[in-house]
Structures are given as C-alpha cells and as structure tokens.
Motif scaffolding. Structure first.
Motif, mmCIF file in Angstrom:
data_model
loop_
_atom_site.group_PDB
_atom_site.id
_atom_site.type_symbol
_atom_site.label_atom_id
_atom_site.label_comp_id
_atom_site.label_asym_id
_atom_site.label_seq_id
_atom_site.Cartn_x
_atom_site.Cartn_y
_atom_site.Cartn_z
ATOM 1 N N SER A 15 0.801 -1.226 0.000
ATOM 2 C CA SER A 15 0.020 0.081 0.019
ATOM 3 C C SER A 15 0.805 1.210 -0.159
ATOM 4 O O SER A 15 0.421 2.256 0.663
ATOM 5 N N GLU A 18 -0.890 4.512 -1.282
ATOM 6 C CA GLU A 18 -1.776 5.401 -0.085
ATOM 7 C C GLU A 18 -0.947 5.940 1.062
ATOM 8 O O GLU A 18 -1.285 6.825 1.496
ATOM 9 N N ARG A 47 -9.467 -3.827 -4.494
ATOM 10 C CA ARG A 47 -8.262 -3.116 -4.134
ATOM 11 C C ARG A 47 -7.950 -2.298 -5.133
ATOM 12 O O ARG A 47 -7.466 -0.811 -4.736
ATOM 13 N N ALA A 50 -10.148 0.944 -4.322
ATOM 14 C CA ALA A 50 -9.802 1.582 -3.383
ATOM 15 C C ALA A 50 -8.711 2.514 -3.461
ATOM 16 O O ALA A 50 -8.722 3.843 -3.091
ATOM 17 N N THR A 51 -7.657 2.085 -4.287
ATOM 18 C CA THR A 51 -6.600 2.682 -4.345
ATOM 19 C C THR A 51 -6.949 4.214 -5.337
ATOM 20 O O THR A 51 -6.630 5.178 -5.064
ATOM 21 N N ARG A 54 -8.624 6.606 -3.236
ATOM 22 C CA ARG A 54 -7.768 7.532 -2.398
ATOM 23 C C ARG A 54 -6.933 8.505 -3.233
ATOM 24 O O ARG A 54 -6.782 9.713 -2.679
ATOM 25 N N GLU A 276 -5.837 -0.994 6.981
ATOM 26 C CA GLU A 276 -5.809 -0.069 6.046
ATOM 27 C C GLU A 276 -4.957 0.928 6.315
ATOM 28 O O GLU A 276 -4.750 1.259 7.649
ATOM 29 N N ASP A 279 -5.402 3.388 9.158
ATOM 30 C CA ASP A 279 -5.549 2.863 10.621
ATOM 31 C C ASP A 279 -4.540 2.332 11.351
ATOM 32 O O ASP A 279 -4.655 2.161 12.538
#
Length: 389
Positions: A15, A18, A47, A50-51, A54, A276, A279
């Motif tokens: 990740s 992000e 995935r 989600a990227t 962001r 994530e 978090d």
C-alpha cells in the motif's frame, strides 16, 4: 511547475501509494507540482478501486494496468514492454512533462518509450530491488534475469535527469554501475515522510506492573527475520506472562507458517491482522514496543524502512537492526535498541527497566524524534529540491 506521471509496480499486499506517496504528492501539489499515477498491479478489482478512490480524493488522477503473471517471468516482462504504450497515452491525455518511474519494471517501460523528447525523467531508484532478490529470494547473480535487470537499472540511471535514493550509501553504487560520465549532481536522497497527526489510541494507563504490548508492522519475508521476531517475543513473555504480540501485515499467512513451524503450543497471545493504511497509526499507538529486524545484506544499504517513522510517530521505541536506515541518532537518543535478535537478555532488560519504567516519557521522546526526522514537510522539502533543480 510540472505535471508528473508517477509510474509504479505493486502487488496486492503493498500500500505504498496510499500510505507513503499520496501524502508527499499532496504536499508537492501545494508548490505547483501536479501528480498523476499509473500503477501496474495484479491486485483485485476491489483493491484497485480503493486505491483509485484514495488518489482522486486528493485530486490525483489514477490509472491501473493489469500485470500478466502467465508464462512465468515472461508475463511481467511483456507487461513492462507493452507498458510503454500506456505511458505514452497518459502523457498525451494528461499533458505530462515529467516521468517518475519507481524501481526497475517501470524503468523498463519508460526506457521502451523511445520518444521522450521534451519530457524530464526522475528515476526513483528505491533501493536495490534486483539485489534484494539475490539476497533473499535465491536469484542467481550470474543468471540472465539478474544481468537484464542490472542493465535496466544502469540505463535508467544514465538517461534520467534526476535520480532519487533513500540513502547516501546508494549513490556511489548507482553511479559506479552506470559507468563513467554520470553526473554526481543529479543524485538526491529523499526521505519517507509521514503525516504528523494527533496521537489517538495510546495506552495512558500503564504502570511498572503492567506487561507491554509489542508489535510488528509490514511485510513478512525471510529478510524481516520472522523467526527471530517470534523468539524475541517469547523471551519477553517468559518474564512478562501477560504480554501480547500484535502483527499488522498483509502477509499474515507467512507468519502463521512461522508460528506453526516453531512448535509454540500457546499462541493465544499473538494476534495477526491486516490494516488499512489510515488505521495503522491508531493501532500502533495502542502498543508499547515495536520490532524492526532485517537480515544484513548488500541490498539493505539502499533502504530506509518506512516503519521506523511509523513506529516513532506512534510513540513506540524500537528493537531493530542497526545500520538499516539512519538509526544512529535513534540509538543515541535511547529510543532504538540495536539487535539481531540474539541478545534476548539485553532486550528483556531494556523493555522492563527502560521502556516500561517511564512509558509516558519514552512515548514523548519517540514522538519528538519522529516529528524531527520523519515529518511529511521534511520529505516534501527534499523532493522539492530535486524537482526544482
């Protein structure tokens, strides 16, 4: 000032976009540098979505290209070669004037794009990726694959206008590999900056009688010494029976195998979970001591572990490998215990009598050092120097 295309090559377990690069890109955008992302990946649709979300949330246009994993190593190689077309299309669609390939496969795609006239190239060398495969994945340094990847690295360093590294030690190595005539002034060391946010979730109810929670965050492979990590945790637990060991990783299956092979009977005190990126800090702040071991090898000269900044900004002192990253100031400040995992008595004594003796003071010291050495503002300043010059 520039429209930059960041070209990266990532698996589903990483990740970096992000967690690391987007905050830096956001900071650079305030100085006129607009970033766009072209990601080669074999992550699933969820995935990738989600990227993309962001990226778009901070105004960074994003595209994904699927990496072919058929035909063994030929699949990724052909993806990289064909990737030149995707780069060319992005340059046209987004009016790109700066290419920023990260590591070797994006470098190959960039090199295959024959016509780069009028486009600046900033190569993010990001350590020694092919040497890491030799050190930890069994790649032969005499084999064809190694020679090809080394040649890609050398050619990219030669043609790049700017070369970014994570350590001073990487610069003379890259320069020697590129050969005579490569200008030393085009190399810049950048840092892995992290956003400094309010510390939420930290344990403020500790006293000398409470056992600590130790943790590890990141990938789990042979180079990260998972067996030694588990031995260290067991040694501390032998003196502090209430200890918990929390592992935050997308490679949980790998750690499960290590635990199974260890013969450990009671593993109820070990918890493994994937987080994530947003978090991570909160979960780290609920712990007390962090682990950052790494096997010594040639390739580690070029790395600067991201987790060091994460740990310190979460208020965590570190048990880790000296010399992997800029650890000397951390050792001198007393927030980093140098270890290869074998000095278990010293580790246990340090945790009990130094870390836990005054946990609040240790947390504050870690946080201060983290802000001084790993702030996003400091990282942005270093990137700006390389971009503007």
């Amino acid at each position: 000032m520039s429209k930059c295309l960041f070209i990266t090559w990532d698996g589903p377990q990483t990740s970096y976009i992000e967690g690391l690069f987007l905050p830096i890109f956001e900071g650079l955008s305030e100085h006129g540098h607009q970033f766009h992302v072209l990601q080669f990946t074999w992550a699933d649709k969820e995935r990738v979505t989600a990227t993309e979300a962001r990226c778009r949330a901070i105004g960074v246009p994003y595209r994904a290209v699927r990496i072919s994993r058929r035909l063994g190593p030929l699949g990724p190689l052909m993806t990289a070669i064909r990737g030149a077309r995707h780069i060319k299309k992005a340059v046209r669609d987004w009016q790109i004037d700066t290419l920023m390939p990260r590591s070797l496969m994006p470098a190959l795609a960039t090199l295959w794009m024959r016509d780069r006239s009028g486009i600046r190239v900033i190569f993010d060398a990001d350590g020694f990726a092919v040497d890491e495969r030799v050190d930890f994945a069994g790649l032969s340094p005499r084999g064809l694959n190694y020679r090809i990847m080394r040649d890609i690295e050398a050619q990219m360093v030669r043609v790049a206008d700017t070369v970014l590294t994570r350590s001073e030690a990487a610069i003379p190595i890259l320069q020697a590999r590129a050969g005579a005539g490569t200008d030393l002034s085009k190399y810049y060391v950048v840092t892995n900056g992290r956003k400094i946010t309010p510390l939420v979730g930290f344990r403020d109810d500790l006293d000398n009688s409470r056992a600590p929670v130790i943790c590890y965050a990141g990938s789990i492979g042979a180079q990260y010494c998972p067996e030694s990590m588990l031995d260290v945790a067991c040694a501390i637990r032998a003196r502090l029976p209430d200890l918990e060991f929390r592992i935050f990783s997308a490679d949980g299956d790998n750690m499960e195998k290590v635990i199974a092979n260890s013969g450990l009977r009671d593993r109820s005190w070990i918890k493994i979970e994937r987080l994530e990126p947003q978090d991570v800090l909160t979960h780290l702040a609920a712990c007390d001591v962090a682990i950052s071991l790494r096997k010594p090898a040639f390739s580690t000269q070029g790395v600067a572990p991201i987790k060091l900044g994460d740990y310190l900004l979460a208020g965590l002192p570190i048990i880790g490998s000296a010399g992997v990253g800029n650890t000397r100031p951390l050792i001198d400040a007393g927030v980093f215990l140098a270890s290869d995992g074998s000095n278990e008595d010293e580790i246990v004594d340090w945790v009990i009598h130094r870390v836990m003796k005054d946990r609040a003071a240790m947390r504050g010291t870690c946080r201060d050092i983290g802000e001084a050495q790993f702030s996003i503002s400091g990282s942005v300043a270093r990137y700006l120097t390389s971009f503007n010059e």
